[in-house]
Design a protein around this motif. Sequence first.
Motif, short mmCIF file in Angstrom:
data_model
loop_
_atom_site.label_atom_id
_atom_site.label_comp_id
_atom_site.label_asym_id
_atom_site.label_seq_id
_atom_site.Cartn_x
_atom_site.Cartn_y
_atom_site.Cartn_z
N ALA A 252 0.84 -1.20 0.00
CA ALA A 252 0.00 0.00 0.00
C ALA A 252 0.87 1.25 0.00
O ALA A 252 1.98 1.25 0.56
N PRO A 253 0.40 2.34 -0.62
CA PRO A 253 1.22 3.57 -0.72
C PRO A 253 1.67 4.12 0.63
O PRO A 253 2.71 4.78 0.71
N THR A 254 0.88 3.88 1.68
CA THR A 254 1.21 4.43 3.00
C THR A 254 2.13 3.53 3.81
O THR A 254 2.61 3.94 4.86
N GLU A 255 2.37 2.32 3.34
CA GLU A 255 3.21 1.39 4.09
C GLU A 255 4.69 1.63 3.77
O GLU A 255 5.04 1.98 2.64
N PRO A 256 5.57 1.42 4.76
CA PRO A 256 7.01 1.63 4.51
C PRO A 256 7.57 0.55 3.59
O PRO A 256 7.20 -0.62 3.68
N PHE A 257 8.46 0.96 2.69
CA PHE A 257 9.02 0.02 1.72
C PHE A 257 10.40 -0.49 2.14
O PHE A 257 10.88 -1.49 1.60
N PHE A 258 11.06 0.17 3.09
CA PHE A 258 12.41 -0.26 3.47
C PHE A 258 12.47 -1.68 4.03
O PHE A 258 13.42 -2.41 3.75
N PRO A 259 11.50 -2.13 4.83
CA PRO A 259 11.56 -3.53 5.29
C PRO A 259 11.55 -4.53 4.13
O PRO A 259 12.35 -5.48 4.12
N LEU A 260 10.67 -4.32 3.14
CA LEU A 260 10.61 -5.24 2.01
C LEU A 260 11.88 -5.17 1.17
O LEU A 260 12.38 -6.19 0.69
N LEU A 261 12.41 -3.97 0.97
CA LEU A 261 13.66 -3.82 0.23
C LEU A 261 14.79 -4.57 0.93
O LEU A 261 15.53 -5.34 0.30
N THR A 262 14.93 -4.35 2.22
CA THR A 262 16.01 -4.97 2.97
C THR A 262 15.86 -6.49 2.98
O THR A 262 16.85 -7.23 2.88
N HIS A 263 14.63 -6.96 3.08
CA HIS A 263 14.36 -8.40 3.04
C HIS A 263 14.82 -8.98 1.70
O HIS A 263 15.47 -10.04 1.66
N GLY A 264 14.50 -8.28 0.61
CA GLY A 264 14.92 -8.75 -0.70
C GLY A 264 16.43 -8.76 -0.87
O GLY A 264 17.00 -9.70 -1.45
N ILE A 265 17.09 -7.73 -0.38
CA ILE A 265 18.56 -7.67 -0.45
C ILE A 265 19.17 -8.88 0.25
O ILE A 265 20.05 -9.56 -0.30
N PHE A 266 18.70 -9.15 1.46
CA PHE A 266 19.27 -10.24 2.24
C PHE A 266 19.05 -11.59 1.54
O PHE A 266 19.97 -12.41 1.46
N HIS A 267 17.86 -11.82 1.00
CA HIS A 267 17.58 -13.09 0.33
C HIS A 267 18.46 -13.27 -0.90
O HIS A 267 18.92 -14.38 -1.19
N LEU A 268 18.70 -12.19 -1.65
CA LEU A 268 19.57 -12.29 -2.81
C LEU A 268 21.01 -12.62 -2.39
O LEU A 268 21.70 -13.40 -3.06
N LEU A 269 21.46 -12.04 -1.28
CA LEU A 269 22.80 -12.35 -0.78
C LEU A 269 22.91 -13.80 -0.34
O LEU A 269 23.95 -14.45 -0.51
N VAL A 270 21.82 -14.33 0.24
CA VAL A 270 21.81 -15.74 0.65
C VAL A 270 21.99 -16.64 -0.57
O VAL A 270 22.82 -17.56 -0.57
N VAL A 271 21.22 -16.41 -1.62
CA VAL A 271 21.30 -17.24 -2.82
C VAL A 271 22.68 -17.14 -3.46
O VAL A 271 23.21 -18.13 -3.98
N ALA A 272 23.28 -15.95 -3.38
CA ALA A 272 24.62 -15.75 -3.96
C ALA A 272 25.72 -16.35 -3.10
O ALA A 272 26.88 -16.42 -3.52
N GLY A 273 25.37 -16.75 -1.87
CA GLY A 273 26.37 -17.35 -0.99
C GLY A 273 27.25 -16.37 -0.26
O GLY A 273 28.31 -16.74 0.25
N ILE A 274 26.82 -15.10 -0.18
CA ILE A 274 27.65 -14.09 0.49
C ILE A 274 26.88 -13.36 1.59
O ILE A 274 27.29 -12.28 2.01
N ALA A 275 25.81 -13.94 2.06
CA ALA A 275 25.03 -13.28 3.11
C ALA A 275 25.85 -13.22 4.41
O ALA A 275 26.60 -14.15 4.72
N PRO A 276 25.74 -12.13 5.17
CA PRO A 276 26.48 -12.03 6.42
C PRO A 276 25.91 -12.97 7.49
O PRO A 276 24.72 -13.33 7.44
N ARG A 277 26.73 -13.33 8.44
CA ARG A 277 26.28 -14.13 9.58
C ARG A 277 25.67 -13.17 10.60
O ARG A 277 26.32 -12.24 11.05
N VAL A 278 24.42 -13.43 10.97
CA VAL A 278 23.70 -12.47 11.80
C VAL A 278 23.18 -13.07 13.10
O VAL A 278 22.46 -12.41 13.84
N ASN A 279 23.57 -14.30 13.40
CA ASN A 279 23.11 -14.93 14.63
C ASN A 279 24.24 -15.31 15.59
O ASN A 279 23.99 -15.50 16.77
N VAL A 280 25.45 -15.43 15.07
CA VAL A 280 26.58 -15.80 15.91
C VAL A 280 27.75 -14.87 15.61
O VAL A 280 27.83 -14.26 14.54
#
Length: 263
Positions: A128-156
């Motif tokens: 929706a036009p009033t909803e923030p887009f940064f969460p979805l953008l950041t989610h997409g960035i992270f998923h693409l990095l995962v598939v590429a094998g270069i995602a950062p380690r964020v739990n340990v």
Amino acid sequence: MSRTYRVTGINLKAIPLGEGDRLLTILTPEKGLIKAVAPGARKYQSQLRGRMELFVVNQLLIAQGRSLDKITQAETLISHANLSNNLGKLASAQYLAELALALALSEQPQVEIYQLITEHLGRLTQLAPTEPFFPLLTHGIFHLLVVAGIAPRVNVCCLTQHQILPQLQVINWQVGFSFDAGGLVSLSTPTSVPIDERMGAIELTLLQQLSAQTLPPDSTIFPEYISAATVGDAWLKIERILRNYTQYHLGRSIRSATLLDSL
């Protein structure tokens, strides 16, 4: 031997060619990235005109050429038409497209990247036009990095392998983030590894949600005393951290991101 082939593809880049043609870079699950000319696509009455816009998904018939292939038929499957109606959504789509172009390969199947880019562009389209887009953008960035094998380690911690949990109750709690080490670094661990970024508990809480298939609502992961504005600022910081991390590992800048900085 047939000189034509059929693929499904999403238009990720387009540049003018000659008087009325358009040169497209298309991501396909079957053949990865391909470049093909859309003859007359910039002419007003061309049947290819609307089908060759950015982010349109087509079923294509393509003729092989000596230097460049040529699109002879296109049937639109998805248009993502309303992305251009919102500057934030359009900038986010361009950002994800540029990242996909940097990560995808040519002349070999790229099913996962194709599925991810179409999925995340679809989510942006439905936003929706009033909803923030940064969460979805950041989610997409992270998923693409995962598939590429270069995602950062964020739990340990990358150095000790110990789990790191965000301490929302601790004032000024922080954790380090190292591009060279590949993710989180505990600030209580002596190290010569450079700490490129520092993030608080709110940022880390959000960062650790990004590996999920869908993002949970912010209201389900934070106590009531943490405001929506504070969470919004945290999403901005996470995007910046992931952007700098991605540029570090790709050795190139993400030019589309400069539009986001002005929004």
